[in-house]
Write an enzyme that holds these catalytic residues in place. Sequence first.
Site, short mmCIF file in Angstrom:
data_model
loop_
_atom_site.label_atom_id
_atom_site.label_comp_id
_atom_site.label_asym_id
_atom_site.label_seq_id
_atom_site.Cartn_x
_atom_site.Cartn_y
_atom_site.Cartn_z
N LYS A 155 17.00 41.33 40.67
CA LYS A 155 16.65 41.19 39.25
C LYS A 155 15.16 40.88 39.20
CE LYS A 155 17.75 41.01 34.87
NZ LYS A 155 18.13 42.23 34.12
N ASP B 91 21.85 44.74 36.93
CA ASP B 91 22.64 45.21 35.79
C ASP B 91 22.85 46.72 35.86
OD1 ASP B 91 19.88 45.32 35.44
OD2 ASP B 91 19.88 44.60 33.37
N TYR C 203 24.32 29.58 45.77
CA TYR C 203 25.50 28.87 46.27
C TYR C 203 25.14 27.71 47.18
CZ TYR C 203 28.12 32.89 44.46
OH TYR C 203 28.65 33.86 43.65
N ASP D 155 33.32 42.54 44.42
CA ASP D 155 34.62 42.64 43.74
C ASP D 155 34.72 43.95 42.96
OD1 ASP D 155 35.26 40.08 44.64
OD2 ASP D 155 36.18 39.50 42.73
N ASP E 183 28.42 38.77 45.75
CA ASP E 183 29.75 38.26 45.44
C ASP E 183 30.34 39.06 44.27
OD1 ASP E 183 32.01 36.66 45.36
OD2 ASP E 183 31.04 35.06 44.21
C1 IPM Z 1 34.10 35.51 48.33
C2 IPM Z 1 34.64 34.38 47.49
C3 IPM Z 1 33.89 33.10 47.84
C4 IPM Z 1 32.41 33.37 47.58
C5 IPM Z 1 34.36 31.85 47.11
C6 IPM Z 1 35.81 31.57 47.42
C7 IPM Z 1 33.50 30.65 47.39
O1 IPM Z 1 34.55 34.70 46.15
O2 IPM Z 1 34.18 35.43 49.57
O3 IPM Z 1 33.61 36.48 47.76
O4 IPM Z 1 31.96 33.29 46.44
O5 IPM Z 1 31.71 33.70 48.51
MG MG Z 2 33.98 36.69 45.77
#
Ligand code: IPM
Ligand code: MG
Length: 366
Positions: free
Chosen positions: A195, A227, A146, A255, A251
């Site tokens: 990885k 993975d 990033y 989720d 990231d």
């Molecule tokens: C998170 C979000 C951010 C990230 C985005 C909005 C840049 O997905 O905080 O997880 O990838 O860090």
């Molecule tokens: Mg995110």
Amino acid sequence: MVYKIGSISGDGIGPEIVAEARKVMDHAVAKYGHSLEYTDILMGGCSIDATGVPLTNEAIEQAIEVDAVIMGSIGGNPATSPWYQLPPDKRPEAGLLKLRKSLRLFANLRPAHLYPELRGACPLRDDIIGEGFDIMMVRELTGGLYFGKRETKPVNGVNTAIDTLSYNENEIRRVAEKAFYIAGKRRKKVTVVDKANVLDSSRLWRKVVTSVHEKYQNIELEFMLVDNAAMQLVRDPGQFDVILTENMFGDILSDEAAMIMGSLGTMPSASLNETKFGLFEPSGGSAPDIAGKGIADPIGTISSASMLLRYSLGLDKAADDIDGAIKKTLADGYRTFDLMPKEAAEKKGLKQVGTSEMGDAIVERL
Ligand code: IPM
Ligand code: MG
């Protein structure tokens, strides 16, 4: 005491969920004779609309001057929002990345634990949930893909995009120290997700984490390929204590971990540097599809407020009160729509409420 708190409402559901977090925090600290003084800080799409850029230098200065920052979410729908017609470095997300970098917020803590009351909202089978799970995801936040150099250019006449994944050993060491420290206060196990069968950066991660581990011999250390980790999270989430990983893997996996809590809206996060300062935001996004409807789940943001009180202000009792009030509210059957089970029969005893009713119910139980 009066504490200075920066408040970034942001875009989409951001303003709605931040309002609830502030309401709950204000009540929680008042009980102990404290108060919070807020500075509103612009970031994301709303900042683009007001100033032309997603984060101004003035906004960074404002964030530096406060004790901690509570944040909602930023960004819009890339398919429809004019913000995404701008060059990538002028879009909402660039503001958040710049803020994290400017404040050196290298450690992102994302706790994923199953509230027993939300078993019905968890997409996993009952036998997989077992006794539940309690994971602390430690995501490196200011390095890796990033923040690496990126460009799109013709290479041998073919349009080509390049993103760079780079880590140096200092960046790995400081976040590894945090992960071991946190594991020492928990179930004393760190799983490094990488990885290493393909990436050089992952192999450096293994080397540096192994050397940091020498100081923490009471903590179990294991390595897992990303993975496999994605699969293990839905096969047996109870096996994890602390997961330590680089920026992009964290990231993605956070989720997934948030979803098995019942909903993306339920997971909080804390982004920390070497000081007590932190930026506290839910792990979920700005959910433009439900923005302004008053139905978003504020629990992740309210839990982020609890983390703010604990990590940045040292107000552990007030933070415990918020955590307890969230549990009590869930036990009493309050649910935003995202946490309602699909089957009508199971809805028995549950009350579907909106964002601010959820906040009120939590305040009542503080
Ligand atoms: C998170 C979000 C951010 C990230 C985005 C909005 C840049 O997905 O905080 O997880 O990838 O860090
Ligand atoms: Mg995110």
